[in-house]
Design a protein around this motif. Structure first.
Motif, PDB file in Angstrom:
ATOM      1  N   ILE A  12       9.825   3.752 -10.850  1.00  0.00           N
ATOM      2  CA  ILE A  12       9.014   2.553 -10.704  1.00  0.00           C
ATOM      3  C   ILE A  12       9.953   1.386 -10.985  1.00  0.00           C
ATOM      4  N   GLY A  13      10.114   0.525  -9.999  1.00  0.00           N
ATOM      5  CA  GLY A  13      11.125  -0.525 -10.119  1.00  0.00           C
ATOM      6  C   GLY A  13      10.680  -1.835  -9.523  1.00  0.00           C
ATOM      7  N   SER A  14      11.628  -2.523  -8.888  1.00  0.00           N
ATOM      8  CA  SER A  14      11.327  -3.861  -8.377  1.00  0.00           C
ATOM      9  C   SER A  14      12.057  -4.144  -7.072  1.00  0.00           C
ATOM     10  N   LEU A  15      11.540  -5.135  -6.363  1.00  0.00           N
ATOM     11  CA  LEU A  15      12.197  -5.589  -5.139  1.00  0.00           C
ATOM     12  C   LEU A  15      13.585  -6.122  -5.449  1.00  0.00           C
ATOM     13  N   THR A  16      13.676  -6.931  -6.483  1.00  0.00           N
ATOM     14  CA  THR A  16      14.942  -7.605  -6.768  1.00  0.00           C
ATOM     15  C   THR A  16      16.035  -6.665  -7.248  1.00  0.00           C
ATOM     16  N   VAL A  27      14.299   7.359  -4.396  1.00  0.00           N
ATOM     17  CA  VAL A  27      12.985   6.802  -4.049  1.00  0.00           C
ATOM     18  C   VAL A  27      12.538   5.926  -5.209  1.00  0.00           C
ATOM     19  N   ALA A  28      12.111   4.709  -4.880  1.00  0.00           N
ATOM     20  CA  ALA A  28      11.598   3.794  -5.897  1.00  0.00           C
ATOM     21  C   ALA A  28      10.353   3.106  -5.342  1.00  0.00           C
ATOM     22  N   ALA A  29       9.529   2.607  -6.253  1.00  0.00           N
ATOM     23  CA  ALA A  29       8.291   1.921  -5.881  1.00  0.00           C
ATOM     24  C   ALA A  29       8.193   0.606  -6.645  1.00  0.00           C
ATOM     25  N   CYS A  30       7.560  -0.366  -6.034  1.00  0.00           N
ATOM     26  CA  CYS A  30       7.371  -1.684  -6.628  1.00  0.00           C
ATOM     27  C   CYS A  30       6.414  -1.600  -7.826  1.00  0.00           C
ATOM     28  N   ARG A  31       6.897  -2.044  -8.985  1.00  0.00           N
ATOM     29  CA  ARG A  31       6.091  -2.017 -10.206  1.00  0.00           C
ATOM     30  C   ARG A  31       4.861  -2.919 -10.092  1.00  0.00           C
ATOM     31  N   THR A  32       5.009  -4.095  -9.532  1.00  0.00           N
ATOM     32  CA  THR A  32       3.880  -5.016  -9.379  1.00  0.00           C
ATOM     33  C   THR A  32       2.812  -4.394  -8.486  1.00  0.00           C
ATOM     34  N   ARG A  89      -2.632  -1.613  -8.164  1.00  0.00           N
ATOM     35  CA  ARG A  89      -3.470  -0.542  -7.625  1.00  0.00           C
ATOM     36  C   ARG A  89      -3.895   0.464  -8.689  1.00  0.00           C
ATOM     37  N   GLY A  90      -3.654   0.133  -9.947  1.00  0.00           N
ATOM     38  CA  GLY A  90      -4.098   0.991 -11.046  1.00  0.00           C
ATOM     39  C   GLY A  90      -3.266   2.247 -11.239  1.00  0.00           C
ATOM     40  N   LEU A  91      -2.100   2.314 -10.604  1.00  0.00           N
ATOM     41  CA  LEU A  91      -1.212   3.468 -10.789  1.00  0.00           C
ATOM     42  C   LEU A  91      -0.341   3.200 -12.010  1.00  0.00           C
ATOM     43  N   VAL A  92      -0.246   4.168 -12.884  1.00  0.00           N
ATOM     44  CA  VAL A  92       0.525   3.974 -14.108  1.00  0.00           C
ATOM     45  C   VAL A  92       1.725   4.906 -14.149  1.00  0.00           C
ATOM     46  N   GLU A  93       2.732   4.483 -14.884  1.00  0.00           N
ATOM     47  CA  GLU A  93       3.945   5.279 -15.071  1.00  0.00           C
ATOM     48  C   GLU A  93       3.561   6.679 -15.543  1.00  0.00           C
ATOM     49  N   GLU A  99       0.819  -1.220   0.000  1.00  0.00           N
ATOM     50  CA  GLU A  99       0.000   0.000   0.000  1.00  0.00           C
ATOM     51  C   GLU A  99       0.850   1.266   0.000  1.00  0.00           C
ATOM     52  N   GLY A 100       2.117   1.142   0.357  1.00  0.00           N
ATOM     53  CA  GLY A 100       3.015   2.301   0.367  1.00  0.00           C
ATOM     54  C   GLY A 100       3.151   2.975  -0.983  1.00  0.00           C
ATOM     55  N   VAL A 101       2.882   2.237  -2.066  1.00  0.00           N
ATOM     56  CA  VAL A 101       3.005   2.835  -3.398  1.00  0.00           C
ATOM     57  C   VAL A 101       1.976   3.931  -3.638  1.00  0.00           C
ATOM     58  N   THR A 102       0.905   3.948  -2.858  1.00  0.00           N
ATOM     59  CA  THR A 102      -0.112   4.989  -3.062  1.00  0.00           C
ATOM     60  C   THR A 102       0.412   6.372  -2.672  1.00  0.00           C
ATOM     61  N   ASN A 103       1.546   6.426  -1.986  1.00  0.00           N
ATOM     62  CA  ASN A 103       2.159   7.698  -1.610  1.00  0.00           C
ATOM     63  C   ASN A 103       2.836   8.408  -2.771  1.00  0.00           C
ATOM     64  N   LEU A 104       3.034   7.720  -3.876  1.00  0.00           N
ATOM     65  CA  LEU A 104       3.779   8.317  -4.993  1.00  0.00           C
ATOM     66  C   LEU A 104       2.924   9.162  -5.920  1.00  0.00           C
ATOM     67  N   LYS A 105       1.625   9.070  -5.798  1.00  0.00           N
ATOM     68  CA  LYS A 105       0.724   9.731  -6.755  1.00  0.00           C
ATOM     69  C   LYS A 105       0.854  11.253  -6.691  1.00  0.00           C
ATOM     70  N   ASN A 106       1.189  11.840  -7.809  1.00  0.00           N
ATOM     71  CA  ASN A 106       1.488  13.266  -7.920  1.00  0.00           C
ATOM     72  C   ASN A 106       0.278  14.155  -7.687  1.00  0.00           C
ATOM     73  N   ALA A 107      -0.907  13.689  -8.008  1.00  0.00           N
ATOM     74  CA  ALA A 107      -2.090  14.558  -7.971  1.00  0.00           C
ATOM     75  C   ALA A 107      -2.857  14.498  -6.651  1.00  0.00           C
TER      76      ALA A 107
END
Length: 140
Positions: free
Chosen positions: A118-122, A95-100, A105-109, A50-58
């Motif tokens: 937008i990246g990956s764990l690995t 700062v990076a976020a998990c692409r999966t 969550r419907g967030l797009v590049e 759920e932390g990826v929801t913090n990246l949304k610019n708008a």
């Protein structure tokens, strides 16, 4: 915002799993980030689950801290392409976020705050952990 007193050779990785406006974990993560950077520590922040929801610019929260704006300001001063990173020859904040997680969550590049990759764990999280001496997870 201080430009730091140290040489950014010691670092902290923060794994943020709490979502925007769910609780105060994102605000705590950015407070920790700002304090560490101000003391000259390198910081790597990875947004997961759920932390990826913090990246949304708008985002335009009414009663919560505007995490996106805070991230944008920190990245402007300390992130890739900043005056400070050019001067130091290294990037104090990444700062990076998990692409999966973003896709689920419907967030797009392109919706993310500029400077967040937008990246990956690995790749990203493993790289961040290998670059730093401390690791903190914030999740509920």
């Amino acid at each position: 915002m201080s430009s730091g007193m140290g040489d950014y050779s010691t670092g902290l990785t923060i794994l943020l799993r709490s979502g925007a406006m769910h609780n105060m974990d994102p605000d705590l993560a950015l407070t920790m980030t700002q304090e560490a950077l101000g003391q000259g520590y390198m910081v790597r922040l990875f947004l997961y689950s759920e932390g990826v929801t913090n990246l949304k610019n708008a985002m335009a929260p009414k009663r919560f801290p505007n995490i996106a704006r805070q991230l944008e300001e920190l990245l402007r001063v300390y992130g890739p392409g900043s005056v400070l990173s050019a001067k130091l020859g290294l990037v104090p904040l990444k700062v990076a976020a998990c692409r999966t997680c973003t896709g689920a969550r419907g967030l797009v590049e392109g919706e993310q705050v500029p400077g967040i990759e937008i990246g990956s764990l690995t790749r990203h999280l493993a790289e961040f952990v290998s670059q730093t001496q401390r690791f903190v997870t914030l999740a509920r």
